[in-house]
Design a protein around this motif. Structure first.
Motif, PDB file in Angstrom:
ATOM      1  N   ALA A 201      -8.626  -4.606  -0.108  1.00 14.70           N
ATOM      2  CA  ALA A 201      -7.870  -3.449  -0.594  1.00 14.70           C
ATOM      3  C   ALA A 201      -8.739  -2.471  -1.384  1.00 14.70           C
ATOM      4  O   ALA A 201      -8.554  -1.265  -1.287  1.00 14.70           O
ATOM      5  N   GLY A 203      -9.713  -0.007  -3.930  1.00 18.00           N
ATOM      6  CA  GLY A 203      -8.888   0.789  -4.834  1.00 18.00           C
ATOM      7  C   GLY A 203      -7.490   1.082  -4.294  1.00 18.00           C
ATOM      8  O   GLY A 203      -6.672   1.693  -4.978  1.00 18.00           O
ATOM      9  N   HIS A 204      -7.215   0.659  -3.041  1.00 16.63           N
ATOM     10  CA  HIS A 204      -5.914   1.000  -2.451  1.00 16.63           C
ATOM     11  C   HIS A 204      -4.766   0.244  -3.097  1.00 16.63           C
ATOM     12  O   HIS A 204      -4.872  -0.949  -3.362  1.00 16.63           O
ATOM     13  N   ARG A 205      -3.640   0.954  -3.324  1.00 15.44           N
ATOM     14  CA  ARG A 205      -2.444   0.298  -3.843  1.00 15.44           C
ATOM     15  C   ARG A 205      -1.321   0.354  -2.811  1.00 15.44           C
ATOM     16  O   ARG A 205      -0.464  -0.509  -2.776  1.00 15.44           O
ATOM     17  N   LEU A 206      -1.339   1.390  -1.999  1.00 12.14           N
ATOM     18  CA  LEU A 206      -0.304   1.545  -0.978  1.00 12.14           C
ATOM     19  C   LEU A 206      -0.784   0.893   0.312  1.00 12.14           C
ATOM     20  O   LEU A 206      -1.979   0.879   0.601  1.00 12.14           O
ATOM     21  N   GLU A 215      -5.791  -9.311  -1.218  1.00  8.72           N
ATOM     22  CA  GLU A 215      -5.040  -8.146  -0.726  1.00  8.72           C
ATOM     23  C   GLU A 215      -5.925  -7.256   0.123  1.00  8.72           C
ATOM     24  O   GLU A 215      -7.109  -7.071  -0.173  1.00  8.72           O
TER      25      GLU A 215
END
Ligand SMILES: [Zn+2]
Length: 463
Positions: A201, A203-206, A215
């Motif tokens: 992931a 820095g991605h959160r979405l 993740e």
């Protein structure tokens, strides 16, 4: 009933091969579909027209079909190896201030509207990548267990050196594969051409999902392996895509699917030629593209684009120009008007003559979807001495494949083909006081069903 043999050009062997579907089974087709963070352009529509023409032709020849087209609603990065670039779904979401789900819904609906305009019939299934994350994870775990993939800090790469056939579809040598790995490759990869199966992931959160490696989100190629085999099974007949999907997308898909199953999964790979605009490939990234709605706003019948596409071999590049489209638009309108005239014409419909034409049409579509040959047959039939009712019936039947709405009535108040030109010529003749010519043109218009009368304000017409 024994069905006629059908042959298609298989990109894999660079030769035409006979289609051999399972006995009494449907021809199973998987097609790479749209990424739904932007509108599709007419170049994409040409690519999506290939499976439509395939299904229509196969059904015309008596085969049953089942077609799957995936919808990529997981943003894949600009760079196929995921080494750099920004997630396209997220960029769209940020620019348009919507959630990624809203973005995907909006562009999926627009995609369905656009394909309807060019008579591309909907696929049997439209799986969304976000609904197949579990299946993708399952494949990635199997690839790791079999020694075809490895993890570095939560990102999983496919180890291309473990699959000797990698490069066969695209006829790429290992050197070219290295050159094909654009950008600065992750120096920890075993081979610069190793591609991403799962991306950490970062820095991605979405749009991130839990996985055994933390993740992250799936690579683009694994989507198609997971969705094709989940829905169509581990052996299916045809896989389609654009010529730009051969490498790396389909090369990677073969490496994934065959490494997991241990056998060939796709029988025939078919690739549609690209649409060119002023010598360059029509592409979103290059900014040189038209949407079908834009062409419609310019007054073109969207099916004129389909008519244009049918005149080129599906595997060949096609040059797009508005002049070419205007020609196709005129030709299509004229053909519809002539068919309307022929179908209203009294006369005999001769079965024997009709059979000969019919078998030529079937032979054309059974020979690697030779639509240009089918369109040449349309023109030849139109010029021929075949009785008008037979012409009308044959063309109406062939339209099940062509999808040009040949029986669509002319819009209310529209002029028959050629009438506008005759009216303009008569206007000129009257201005030049050439009344003999003017009368002759009035007769020609009358033959088209247009009555002209002269008033103080100029000529007027009655249909
Ligand atoms: Zn695909």
């Amino acid at each position: 009933m024994k069905l006629a043999p059908v042959r298609f050009y298989n990109t894999f062997g660079r030769t035409k091969e006979e289609l051999r579907p399972a006995p009494d089974g449907a021809v199973r087709i998987y097609s790479c579909g749209p990424t739904v963070y932007r509108y599709v352009h007419v170049g994409n529509l040409r690519t999506f027209m290939l499976p439509d023409l395939l299904c229509r032709s196969l059904e015309y020849l008596g085969y049953a079909t089942e077609q799957v087209m995936n919808v990529t609603d997981v943003g894949h990065l600009t760079d196929d190896t995921f080494d750099r670039g920004e997630d396209k779904m997220l960029v769209s979401a940020r620019l348009e201030n919507k959630s990624t789900g809203e973005i995907a819904d909006h562009y999926t609906a627009a995609f369905l509207d656009d394909i309807r305009k060019v008579n591309i019939r909907p696929a049997s299934h439209y799986p969304h990548a976000t609904e197949y994350i579990a299946e993708m994870l399952d494949l990635i775990e199997k690839l790791i267990a079999k020694g075809h993939a490895y993890e570095i800090d939560g990102t999983v790469y496919y180890d291309i050196a473990t699959f000797p056939a990698y490069g066969r579809l695209s006829r790429n040598s290992t050197d070219k594969l290295i050159a094909g790995a654009r950008g600065e490759p992750d120096p920890r990869k075993r081979h610069p051409g190793d591609f991403t199966l799962w991306k950490a992931a970062g820095g991605h959160r979405l749009q991130v999902w839990p996985s055994p490696w933390g993740e992250g989100f799936p690579g683009w190629h694994i989507e198609c392996s997971a969705m094709s085999m989940s829905i169509l099974g581990e052996r299916f007949d045809i896989h389609t895509g654009g010529a730009d999907n051969v490498f790396p997308h389909h090369e990677a898909e073969i490496a994934q699917s065959e490494a997991v199953t241990g056998h060939q999964v796709v029988s025939i790979w078919m690739h549609g030629g690209l649409l060119m605009l002023s010598g360059a490939r029509m592409a979103k990234s290059a900014g040189n593209f038209f949407r079908i709605t834009e062409l419609e706003e310019q007054g073109f019948d969207p099916l004129a684009f389909r008519y244009l596409a049918l005149q080129a071999k599906y595997r060949a590049p096609l040059n797009f120009s508005t002049d070419g489209l205007a020609g196709a638009d005129r030709a299509l309108r004229q053909l519809r008007e002539r068919i309307a005239g022929w179908s209203a014409h009294p006369g005999e419909d001769i079965a024997k003559v009709s059979e000969e034409w019919e078998s030529r049409f079937r032979a054309a579509i059974a020979d690697d979807l030779d639509l240009p040959a089918a369109m040449a047959l349309v023109a030849e039939l139109s010029r021929s001495s075949v009785t008008p009712p037979t012409k009308a019936r044959l063309l109406t039947s062939w339209d099940r494949v062509l999808g040009l709405d040949l029986r669509r009535p002319a819009p209310e108040g529209s002029l028959p083909a050629g009438a506008a030109e005759l009216l303009a010529a008569r206007e000129k003749a009257r201005a030049a006081k050439d009344f003999a010519r003017s009368d002759q043109l009035r007769e020609e218009l009358g033959a088209l069903g247009v009555t002209v009368f002269d008033t103080a304000g100029g000529q007027r017409i009655k249909k």
